[in-house]
Scaffold this active site. Structure first.
Site, PDB file in Angstrom:
ATOM      1  N   HIS A  72       0.820  -1.219   0.000  1.00 36.30           N
ATOM      2  CA  HIS A  72       0.000   0.000   0.000  1.00 36.30           C
ATOM      3  C   HIS A  72       0.849   1.262   0.000  1.00 36.30           C
ATOM      4  O   HIS A  72       1.907   1.335   0.618  1.00 36.30           O
ATOM      5  CB  HIS A  72      -1.021  -0.002   1.150  1.00 36.30           C
ATOM      6  CG  HIS A  72      -0.468   0.069   2.535  1.00 36.30           C
ATOM      7  ND1 HIS A  72      -0.233   1.258   3.185  1.00 36.30           N
ATOM      8  CD2 HIS A  72      -0.138  -0.900   3.424  1.00 36.30           C
ATOM      9  CE1 HIS A  72       0.214   1.017   4.412  1.00 36.30           C
ATOM     10  NE2 HIS A  72       0.287  -0.287   4.577  1.00 36.30           N
ATOM     11  N   ASP A 190       5.981   2.030   7.114  1.00 30.83           N
ATOM     12  CA  ASP A 190       4.733   1.313   6.820  1.00 30.83           C
ATOM     13  C   ASP A 190       3.937   2.176   5.828  1.00 30.83           C
ATOM     14  O   ASP A 190       3.350   3.175   6.219  1.00 30.83           O
ATOM     15  CB  ASP A 190       3.964   1.086   8.116  1.00 30.83           C
ATOM     16  CG  ASP A 190       2.584   0.504   7.929  1.00 30.83           C
ATOM     17  OD1 ASP A 190       2.281   0.004   6.838  1.00 30.83           O
ATOM     18  OD2 ASP A 190       1.808   0.574   8.901  1.00 30.83           O
ATOM     19  N   GLU A 224      -5.273   1.302   2.524  1.00 30.22           N
ATOM     20  CA  GLU A 224      -5.083   0.223   3.490  1.00 30.22           C
ATOM     21  C   GLU A 224      -5.197   0.718   4.921  1.00 30.22           C
ATOM     22  O   GLU A 224      -5.738   0.017   5.791  1.00 30.22           O
ATOM     23  CB  GLU A 224      -3.715  -0.430   3.273  1.00 30.22           C
ATOM     24  CG  GLU A 224      -3.506  -1.739   4.033  1.00 30.22           C
ATOM     25  CD  GLU A 224      -2.999  -1.550   5.464  1.00 30.22           C
ATOM     26  OE1 GLU A 224      -3.074  -2.499   6.251  1.00 30.22           O
ATOM     27  OE2 GLU A 224      -2.543  -0.422   5.783  1.00 30.22           O
ATOM     28  N   GLU A 225      -4.703   1.920   5.197  1.00 32.70           N
ATOM     29  CA  GLU A 225      -4.681   2.423   6.572  1.00 32.70           C
ATOM     30  C   GLU A 225      -6.076   2.681   7.138  1.00 32.70           C
ATOM     31  O   GLU A 225      -6.230   2.838   8.348  1.00 32.70           O
ATOM     32  CB  GLU A 225      -3.836   3.694   6.669  1.00 32.70           C
ATOM     33  CG  GLU A 225      -2.348   3.487   6.420  1.00 32.70           C
ATOM     34  CD  GLU A 225      -1.655   2.625   7.475  1.00 32.70           C
ATOM     35  OE1 GLU A 225      -2.330   2.191   8.429  1.00 32.70           O
ATOM     36  OE2 GLU A 225      -0.454   2.374   7.335  1.00 32.70           O
ATOM     37  N   ASP A 245       3.770  -6.033   4.175  1.00 36.61           N
ATOM     38  CA  ASP A 245       3.515  -5.017   5.191  1.00 36.61           C
ATOM     39  C   ASP A 245       4.572  -5.155   6.281  1.00 36.61           C
ATOM     40  O   ASP A 245       5.526  -5.916   6.140  1.00 36.61           O
ATOM     41  CB  ASP A 245       2.094  -5.139   5.750  1.00 36.61           C
ATOM     42  CG  ASP A 245       1.457  -3.772   6.008  1.00 36.61           C
ATOM     43  OD1 ASP A 245       2.144  -2.901   6.581  1.00 36.61           O
ATOM     44  OD2 ASP A 245       0.289  -3.589   5.646  1.00 36.61           O
ATOM     45  N   HIS A 325       3.783   2.659  13.416  1.00 36.38           N
ATOM     46  CA  HIS A 325       2.870   3.805  13.487  1.00 36.38           C
ATOM     47  C   HIS A 325       3.360   4.883  14.452  1.00 36.38           C
ATOM     48  O   HIS A 325       2.584   5.746  14.871  1.00 36.38           O
ATOM     49  CB  HIS A 325       1.441   3.385  13.830  1.00 36.38           C
ATOM     50  CG  HIS A 325       0.709   2.796  12.665  1.00 36.38           C
ATOM     51  ND1 HIS A 325      -0.663   2.722  12.609  1.00 36.38           N
ATOM     52  CD2 HIS A 325       1.142   2.269  11.499  1.00 36.38           C
ATOM     53  CE1 HIS A 325      -1.037   2.162  11.475  1.00 36.38           C
ATOM     54  NE2 HIS A 325       0.058   1.874  10.785  1.00 36.38           N
TER      55      HIS A 325
END
Length: 378
Positions: A72, A190, A224-225, A245, A325
């Site tokens: 992503h 990410d 995706e998030e 990922d 994150h």
């Protein structure tokens, strides 16, 4: 299959460029264009969905049962939620991430006219000289944050004069740094590190001149998030899909910042037994360092593809990311190993030839308790 050399400089340079392109979910056109142009430069044909997800294809000897590798392009971010009388802005997160990691973040406000204003996300009580111990005791919450704009803005009217609107996107600065020991520190690894690894694997395949045994679709999703990345970009005849990922090195986890982490299960459920086993066997046969792990609070593009009704085998390959994150860290070794495994997987035969049929008889159906040769279940 042949273990192909990975261009580490290419991987690193594209990663740094990708990290510096703002792409919070909903604001991904620029990064879609960048990746699309690089795929075209490599000679890989592609097409876009209406909103900008990419579906590229490395052609194989046959077109079915074809496979996909998905990564992503979108990242976590934030958005302007409200104006404040003191000339600051209330913010709301895009994607799931802690307000703890937003505190002190430098960011860009992406205005509707294309301009960018700079600012800092701060807790409401940011100065120890003013609030003393309350700086440490206030709750960690998005409601306890505000955005300080680097302009003369001391009222709602001042903010409006600057052209700021409710709903303007905020792009959080990545601040990438690569150490001499190979560690990469940055926000948004990410999944931009995964994008760089897939581009490097694609380059290795193209330059080798190897033609895979079956078509492989390279999918670059853009949502995706927020939970629905791969729900709308798959070919209906894709039989198996490998998602890229980040893994989660932490106490109680088996993930590492080196090698490839192969996920066996996440919070949605187990990944496909046969496809996952095939990937571990490729690692062992070609001496690609790897480890297995189970993730507790985690979902990926695999989940959105299955939840959209696709009957496909899925697996999850990961590069290790400490403090995901947040202020993330990985290592070049993990990205190189991931790229090596992806290039090997693209060269491999289909897991089961019978998967080219959506519905098939019982005869030839695989059994998990018996040895199955790769590609032999017709």
């Amino acid at each position: 299959m042949k273990r192909l050399p990975i261009d580490n400089e290419y991987l690193r340079d594209h990663l740094l460029t990708l990290l510096n392109i703002p792409s919070p979910t909903g604001f991904t056109d620029e990064i879609t264009t960048y990746v699309g142009k690089e795929l075209e430069r490599l000679g890989v044909p592609l097409e876009l969905t209406r909103r900008g997800a990419i579906r590229a294809t490395i052609s194989g000897d046959v077109s079915s049962p074809d496979r996909a590798v998905v990564v992503h392009l979108d990242t976590i971010g934030a958005m302007v939620r409200a104006f404040k009388d003191n000339g600051r802005l209330e913010v709301t997160p895009i994607g799931t991430w802690s307000a703890r990691f937003a505190e002190g973040a430098r960011c860009s406000i992406l205005l509707d006219d294309g301009r960018q204003l700079r600012g800092t996300i701060l807790p409401l009580k940011a100065s120890g000289h003013t609030f003393n111990e309350e700086v440490d005791t206030q709750a960690t919450s998005w409601d306890n944050l505000e955005l300080r704009v680097d302009e003369f803005a001391y009222s709602e009217a001042d903010l409006r004069k600057l052209g700021i609107q409710i709903g303007n996107f905020l792009s959080i600065d990545p601040n990438p740094e690569i150490s001499e020991s190979g560690f990469i520190n940055s926000r948004h690894l990410d999944d931009k590190a995964g994008v760089a690894a897939l581009l490097a694997a694609t380059k290795a395949i193209v330059e080798s001149g190897i033609r895979p045994p079956v078509d492989c679709h390279l999918l670059f999703t853009i949502s995706e998030e927020v939970g629905y990345g791969a729900s709308a970009v798959l070919h209906q005849d894709v039989a198996e899909m490998v998602t890229i990922d980040n893994a989660t090195p932490a106490p109680g986890q088996n993930s590492k910042e080196t090698g490839v982490t192969i996920a066996i299960k996440d919070q949605v459920g187990p990944f496909d037994y046969h496809l996952t086993r095939k990937l571990t066997e490729i690692c062992e046969e070609h001496e690609v360092r790897y480890q297995r792990d189970v993730f507790r609070y985690y979902r990926s593009d695999s989940a959105s593809a299955i939840e959209a009704g696709n009957d496909i085998r899925t697996a999850l390959l990961c590069f290790g990311v400490d403090a995901s994150h947040g202020y993330e860290r990985t290592h070049l070794h993990s990205l190189r190993s991931l790229a090596e495994l992806l290039a090997l997987y693209i060269q491999s035969r289909p897991t089961f030839l019978r998967d080219r049929e959506e519905l098939a008889p019982l005869e030839g159906f695989p059994e998990q308790t018996l040895e199955q040769d790769e590609g032999e279940a017709n």
